[in-house]
Design a protein around this motif. Sequence first.
Motif, PDB file in Angstrom:
ATOM      1  N   THR A 127       0.174 -12.190 -10.042  1.00  0.00           N
ATOM      2  CA  THR A 127      -0.987 -12.925 -10.523  1.00  0.00           C
ATOM      3  C   THR A 127      -1.673 -12.256 -11.719  1.00  0.00           C
ATOM      4  N   GLY A 128      -1.221 -11.066 -12.105  1.00  0.00           N
ATOM      5  CA  GLY A 128      -1.761 -10.424 -13.299  1.00  0.00           C
ATOM      6  C   GLY A 128      -2.784  -9.337 -13.064  1.00  0.00           C
ATOM      7  N   VAL A 129      -3.045  -8.976 -11.821  1.00  0.00           N
ATOM      8  CA  VAL A 129      -3.988  -7.893 -11.521  1.00  0.00           C
ATOM      9  C   VAL A 129      -3.431  -6.585 -12.076  1.00  0.00           C
ATOM     10  N   ARG A 130      -4.313  -5.779 -12.667  1.00  0.00           N
ATOM     11  CA  ARG A 130      -3.956  -4.441 -13.139  1.00  0.00           C
ATOM     12  C   ARG A 130      -4.881  -3.432 -12.462  1.00  0.00           C
ATOM     13  N   LEU A 131      -4.337  -2.331 -11.991  1.00  0.00           N
ATOM     14  CA  LEU A 131      -5.160  -1.247 -11.454  1.00  0.00           C
ATOM     15  C   LEU A 131      -5.297  -0.175 -12.526  1.00  0.00           C
ATOM     16  N   GLU A 132      -6.529   0.222 -12.800  1.00  0.00           N
ATOM     17  CA  GLU A 132      -6.814   1.218 -13.835  1.00  0.00           C
ATOM     18  C   GLU A 132      -7.053   2.598 -13.238  1.00  0.00           C
ATOM     19  N   ALA A 133      -7.637   2.651 -12.040  1.00  0.00           N
ATOM     20  CA  ALA A 133      -7.952   3.917 -11.379  1.00  0.00           C
ATOM     21  C   ALA A 133      -7.911   3.696  -9.880  1.00  0.00           C
ATOM     22  N   ALA A 134      -7.478   4.716  -9.159  1.00  0.00           N
ATOM     23  CA  ALA A 134      -7.385   4.575  -7.703  1.00  0.00           C
ATOM     24  C   ALA A 134      -7.598   5.918  -7.021  1.00  0.00           C
ATOM     25  N   THR A 135      -8.783   6.080  -6.431  1.00  0.00           N
ATOM     26  CA  THR A 135      -9.107   7.247  -5.618  1.00  0.00           C
ATOM     27  C   THR A 135      -9.757   6.737  -4.339  1.00  0.00           C
ATOM     28  N   PRO A 136      -9.872   7.575  -3.308  1.00  0.00           N
ATOM     29  CA  PRO A 136     -10.560   7.122  -2.101  1.00  0.00           C
ATOM     30  C   PRO A 136     -12.014   6.704  -2.351  1.00  0.00           C
TER      31      PRO A 136
ATOM     32  N   CYS B 140      -8.448   0.188  -1.981  1.00  0.00           N
ATOM     33  CA  CYS B 140      -9.484   1.154  -1.602  1.00  0.00           C
ATOM     34  C   CYS B 140      -9.419   1.450  -0.106  1.00  0.00           C
ATOM     35  N   ALA B 141      -9.269   0.406   0.698  1.00  0.00           N
ATOM     36  CA  ALA B 141      -9.157   0.614   2.147  1.00  0.00           C
ATOM     37  C   ALA B 141      -7.946   1.481   2.469  1.00  0.00           C
ATOM     38  N   PHE B 142      -6.811   1.169   1.847  1.00  0.00           N
ATOM     39  CA  PHE B 142      -5.576   1.932   2.076  1.00  0.00           C
ATOM     40  C   PHE B 142      -5.778   3.419   1.773  1.00  0.00           C
ATOM     41  N   LEU B 143      -6.468   3.715   0.696  1.00  0.00           N
ATOM     42  CA  LEU B 143      -6.683   5.111   0.310  1.00  0.00           C
ATOM     43  C   LEU B 143      -7.650   5.844   1.240  1.00  0.00           C
ATOM     44  N   ASN B 144      -8.326   5.096   2.123  1.00  0.00           N
ATOM     45  CA  ASN B 144      -9.249   5.703   3.080  1.00  0.00           C
ATOM     46  C   ASN B 144      -8.722   5.694   4.511  1.00  0.00           C
ATOM     47  N   LEU B 145      -7.432   5.402   4.670  1.00  0.00           N
ATOM     48  CA  LEU B 145      -6.822   5.370   5.999  1.00  0.00           C
ATOM     49  C   LEU B 145      -6.385   6.764   6.438  1.00  0.00           C
ATOM     50  N   PRO B 146      -6.337   6.985   7.766  1.00  0.00           N
ATOM     51  CA  PRO B 146      -5.727   8.221   8.247  1.00  0.00           C
ATOM     52  C   PRO B 146      -4.215   8.176   7.989  1.00  0.00           C
ATOM     53  N   ALA B 147      -3.606   9.335   7.953  1.00  0.00           N
ATOM     54  CA  ALA B 147      -2.165   9.437   7.695  1.00  0.00           C
ATOM     55  C   ALA B 147      -1.374   8.563   8.666  1.00  0.00           C
ATOM     56  N   GLY B 148      -0.421   7.813   8.138  1.00  0.00           N
ATOM     57  CA  GLY B 148       0.468   6.991   8.952  1.00  0.00           C
ATOM     58  C   GLY B 148      -0.059   5.615   9.299  1.00  0.00           C
TER      59      GLY B 148
END
Length: 132
Positions: free
Chosen positions: A16-25, A61-69
Amino acid sequence: MDPADLLATMPFAVHTGVRLEAATPDAVVGRLDWEQHRTTAGNGMHGGALMTLADSVGAACAFLNLPAGATTSTTSSSTVFTRGVRKGTVTATARPLHAGRSTVVVVVELRDDEDRLVAQVTQSQAVLRPAS
């Protein structure tokens, strides 16, 4: 995590054309350009396109704040639209409001090229742990 690698895990967002520019928790920033094929009556960007941007950035953002696994899935999403977009680029910034054991809640602000609020999305994500 590299924003391009994270985006690659979401084929629909890429399509759909979404671009991610930055990704941190702490914050994920993404963009979507106004294009004629993303409009509705009156040449305004379609709400579904805006929600796709918000959902994709919020999920990252949610994914980057998940516990391992763990993985995640959206359980609720509430959108408030505040203005139309008829040109330019929409920038979405997602920040965690709550990162708990069973849910992650993310707030996403969408802004136009003049930094005016276009929409705000509050999204709840389930924390899905692997079966033991």
